[in-house]
Write a protein that holds these residues in place. Structure first.
Motif, PDB file in Angstrom:
ATOM      1  N   LEU A 102    -155.341  36.304 -51.883  1.00  0.00           N
ATOM      2  CA  LEU A 102    -154.168  35.670 -52.478  1.00  0.00           C
ATOM      3  C   LEU A 102    -152.878  36.372 -52.065  1.00  0.00           C
ATOM      4  CD1 LEU A 102    -155.434  34.994 -56.118  1.00  0.00           C
ATOM      5  CD2 LEU A 102    -155.044  33.304 -54.311  1.00  0.00           C
ATOM      6  N   THR A 103    -152.919  37.705 -52.016  1.00  0.00           N
ATOM      7  CA  THR A 103    -151.721  38.458 -51.658  1.00  0.00           C
ATOM      8  C   THR A 103    -151.372  38.248 -50.188  1.00  0.00           C
ATOM      9  OG1 THR A 103    -152.466  40.130 -53.264  1.00  0.00           O
ATOM     10  CG2 THR A 103    -150.629  40.722 -51.832  1.00  0.00           C
ATOM     11  N   LEU A 104    -152.381  38.276 -49.330  1.00  0.00           N
ATOM     12  CA  LEU A 104    -152.147  38.069 -47.905  1.00  0.00           C
ATOM     13  C   LEU A 104    -151.670  36.645 -47.629  1.00  0.00           C
ATOM     14  CD1 LEU A 104    -152.288  39.228 -45.041  1.00  0.00           C
ATOM     15  CD2 LEU A 104    -154.682  38.498 -44.948  1.00  0.00           C
ATOM     16  N   GLN A 105    -152.194  35.685 -48.361  1.00  0.00           N
ATOM     17  CA  GLN A 105    -151.758  34.300 -48.203  1.00  0.00           C
ATOM     18  C   GLN A 105    -150.260  34.168 -48.465  1.00  0.00           C
ATOM     19  OE1 GLN A 105    -153.162  31.391 -51.203  1.00  0.00           O
ATOM     20  NE2 GLN A 105    -153.845  30.115 -49.503  1.00  0.00           N
ATOM     21  N   LYS A 106    -149.784  34.836 -49.522  1.00  0.00           N
ATOM     22  CA  LYS A 106    -148.353  34.806 -49.836  1.00  0.00           C
ATOM     23  C   LYS A 106    -147.560  35.544 -48.762  1.00  0.00           C
ATOM     24  CE  LYS A 106    -144.871  33.949 -52.618  1.00  0.00           C
ATOM     25  NZ  LYS A 106    -144.435  32.570 -52.958  1.00  0.00           N
ATOM     26  N   MET A 107    -148.080  36.691 -48.322  1.00  0.00           N
ATOM     27  CA  MET A 107    -147.408  37.462 -47.280  1.00  0.00           C
ATOM     28  C   MET A 107    -147.265  36.649 -46.002  1.00  0.00           C
ATOM     29  SD  MET A 107    -146.035  40.232 -45.984  1.00  0.00           S
ATOM     30  CE  MET A 107    -146.343  41.598 -47.113  1.00  0.00           C
ATOM     31  N   GLU A 108    -148.325  36.010 -45.564  1.00  0.00           N
ATOM     32  CA  GLU A 108    -148.283  35.245 -44.316  1.00  0.00           C
ATOM     33  C   GLU A 108    -147.344  34.049 -44.427  1.00  0.00           C
ATOM     34  OE1 GLU A 108    -152.435  34.494 -43.671  1.00  0.00           O
ATOM     35  OE2 GLU A 108    -152.664  36.285 -42.394  1.00  0.00           O
ATOM     36  N   ALA A 109    -147.260  33.453 -45.615  1.00  0.00           N
ATOM     37  CA  ALA A 109    -146.323  32.346 -45.816  1.00  0.00           C
ATOM     38  C   ALA A 109    -144.880  32.835 -45.666  1.00  0.00           C
ATOM     39  CB  ALA A 109    -146.534  31.728 -47.197  1.00  0.00           C
ATOM     40  N   LEU A 110    -144.591  34.004 -46.207  1.00  0.00           N
ATOM     41  CA  LEU A 110    -143.242  34.558 -46.090  1.00  0.00           C
ATOM     42  C   LEU A 110    -142.937  34.982 -44.658  1.00  0.00           C
ATOM     43  CD1 LEU A 110    -143.107  36.641 -49.392  1.00  0.00           C
ATOM     44  CD2 LEU A 110    -141.801  34.572 -48.870  1.00  0.00           C
ATOM     45  N   GLU A 111    -143.921  35.552 -43.960  1.00  0.00           N
ATOM     46  CA  GLU A 111    -143.709  35.946 -42.572  1.00  0.00           C
ATOM     47  C   GLU A 111    -143.539  34.730 -41.675  1.00  0.00           C
ATOM     48  OE1 GLU A 111    -145.615  40.346 -41.995  1.00  0.00           O
ATOM     49  OE2 GLU A 111    -146.975  38.664 -41.746  1.00  0.00           O
ATOM     50  N   THR A 112    -144.209  33.646 -41.991  1.00  0.00           N
ATOM     51  CA  THR A 112    -144.029  32.414 -41.239  1.00  0.00           C
ATOM     52  C   THR A 112    -142.601  31.887 -41.425  1.00  0.00           C
ATOM     53  OG1 THR A 112    -146.367  31.806 -41.410  1.00  0.00           O
ATOM     54  CG2 THR A 112    -144.809  30.030 -40.974  1.00  0.00           C
ATOM     55  N   ARG A 113    -142.094  32.030 -42.635  1.00  0.00           N
ATOM     56  CA  ARG A 113    -140.756  31.522 -42.941  1.00  0.00           C
ATOM     57  C   ARG A 113    -139.652  32.419 -42.402  1.00  0.00           C
ATOM     58  NH1 ARG A 113    -138.590  29.916 -49.045  1.00  0.00           N
ATOM     59  NH2 ARG A 113    -136.503  29.230 -48.416  1.00  0.00           N
ATOM     60  N   TYR A 114    -139.823  33.744 -42.542  1.00  0.00           N
ATOM     61  CA  TYR A 114    -138.734  34.667 -42.209  1.00  0.00           C
ATOM     62  C   TYR A 114    -138.997  35.507 -40.963  1.00  0.00           C
ATOM     63  CZ  TYR A 114    -137.279  33.560 -46.984  1.00  0.00           C
ATOM     64  OH  TYR A 114    -136.898  32.901 -48.131  1.00  0.00           O
ATOM     65  N   GLY A 115    -140.233  35.511 -40.477  1.00  0.00           N
ATOM     66  CA  GLY A 115    -140.576  36.319 -39.315  1.00  0.00           C
ATOM     67  C   GLY A 115    -141.102  37.684 -39.729  1.00  0.00           C
ATOM     68  N   ASP A 116    -141.867  38.307 -38.841  1.00  0.00           N
ATOM     69  CA  ASP A 116    -142.467  39.600 -39.172  1.00  0.00           C
ATOM     70  C   ASP A 116    -141.539  40.771 -38.847  1.00  0.00           C
ATOM     71  OD1 ASP A 116    -142.580  39.624 -36.433  1.00  0.00           O
ATOM     72  OD2 ASP A 116    -144.761  39.735 -36.288  1.00  0.00           O
ATOM     73  N   LYS A 117    -140.296  40.489 -38.440  1.00  0.00           N
ATOM     74  CA  LYS A 117    -139.313  41.544 -38.211  1.00  0.00           C
ATOM     75  C   LYS A 117    -138.447  41.786 -39.449  1.00  0.00           C
ATOM     76  CE  LYS A 117    -140.763  41.828 -33.987  1.00  0.00           C
ATOM     77  NZ  LYS A 117    -141.687  42.928 -33.637  1.00  0.00           N
ATOM     78  N   VAL A 118    -138.832  41.159 -40.537  1.00  0.00           N
ATOM     79  CA  VAL A 118    -138.144  41.313 -41.818  1.00  0.00           C
ATOM     80  C   VAL A 118    -139.065  42.094 -42.751  1.00  0.00           C
ATOM     81  CG1 VAL A 118    -137.268  40.098 -43.863  1.00  0.00           C
ATOM     82  CG2 VAL A 118    -136.838  39.183 -41.566  1.00  0.00           C
TER      83      VAL A 118
END
Length: 311
Positions: A102-118
């Motif tokens: 569940l935590t990784l699912q939320k993390m990946e959704a945010l990284e998809t939206r903002y990028g992994d450089k954030v």
């Protein structure tokens, strides 16, 4: 891959249950990195037995000399571990089976939206239980009367991000590789939350992902904010104890600005942090005016009252 960072010290009583809950996760692509801070009980034996069962997933470090604090242990683990995502883990809790997922699912959704450089931090609600895992409160946030939405003007004076629920990405981890003012950092999770709020994003999983065991020896622990006995105890501790905590929060922000200030692009955030870090040196009326003007107020009527009286 998710790297789980576990800090241990004389945790034999509850450690096995925590390790079993990690092994039972529905998300299986994890590695566990343990920092033991000088245990004298059976903690290391329990860890080594778990390592035998999962030889390719478990690494154990024995801190010599010990760091002497969970904060130091976790920061060292974070600085010396690798991976795209990191989770903090305490030795005495129990994770629900889908906590990582569940935590990784939320993390990946945010990284998809903002990028992994954030720099991104994700945390969740948790259920409070007693030492025998009997339910005390389904929701920690309701129990402790804490806000789920993290606002910078409240975060600087009150942390509502619970470290044992946290996942951070590699971009946020890089902020820990700087020269840090360790004595001024209150806790590793608090520092991570400040980084994410000032420079990145914070996500929340609005359901309990773990059982937060309370046994009287927790490093921080859950407090029933509406419990009369707890509130009386806080009031009895009095002005000096409360002022020490306020000064510690101001010194932490002072250290934060000293470390990252030149990189803070939002001028309003920079001014808020800088002024709060210098607030202890002002008179009480100046401090109270600052709290009111910037809405730098703790959650809850009793907490606010103590802040107005002693802050």
């Amino acid at each position: 891959m998710v790297t789980i960072l576990l800090a241990t010290l004389n945790g034999e009583k509850y450690l096995k249950a925590q390790l079993e809950s990690i092994a039972a996760q529905t998300y299986e692509n994890w590695q566990l990195v343990v920092g033991d801070d000088g245990s004298t009980d059976q903690t290391l034996e329990i860890l080594r037995e778990f390592q035998k069962e999962h030889p390719n997933q478990v690494t154990i470090y024995e801190n010599n000399p010990p760091f002497g604090s969970a904060k130091g242990n976790f920061i060292n683990l974070l600085r010396n571990s690798y991976g795209p995502h990191f989770m903090f883990c305490d030795q005495d809790d129990v994770w629900k089976r889908d906590k990582i997922y569940l935590t990784l699912q939320k993390m990946e959704a945010l990284e998809t939206r903002y990028g992994d450089k954030v720099p991104i931090l994700v945390h969740s609600d948790l259920s409070v239980v007693d030492e025998n895992l009997e339910m005390v409160a389904e929701s920690f946030f309701q129990y402790a009367n804490l806000p789920k939405r993290v606002m910078l003007n409240r975060l600087i004076v009150q942390n509502s991000v619970t470290g044992c629920t946290v996942m951070i990405n590699r971009c946020l981890q890089q902020f820990f590789l700087r020269q840090l003012p360790i004595p001024k950092i209150i806790m590793h999770d608090y520092w991570a939350a400040l980084i994410a709020k000032v420079f990145g994003k914070i996500g929340f999983v609005n359901e309990p992902t773990m059982l937060y065991r309370q046994h009287g020896h927790n490093s921080v622990g859950a407090k029933d904010a509406m419990n009369v006995k707890f509130l009386y105890g806080r009031l009895k501790e009095g002005k000096n104890s409360y002022r020490r905590m306020m000064i510690e929060s101001m010194e932490q922000i002072q250290g934060f600005v000293g470390t990252y200030g030149k990189e803070i692009q939002d001028l309003d955030s920079y001014e808020l942090l800088k002024n709060y870090g210098e607030l202890y040196y002002k008179g009480k009326l100046r401090r109270l005016a600052f709290y009111r003007h910037n809405q730098v107020l703790k959650e809850g009527r009793i907490r606010k009252l103590m802040q107005w009286l002693w802050g």
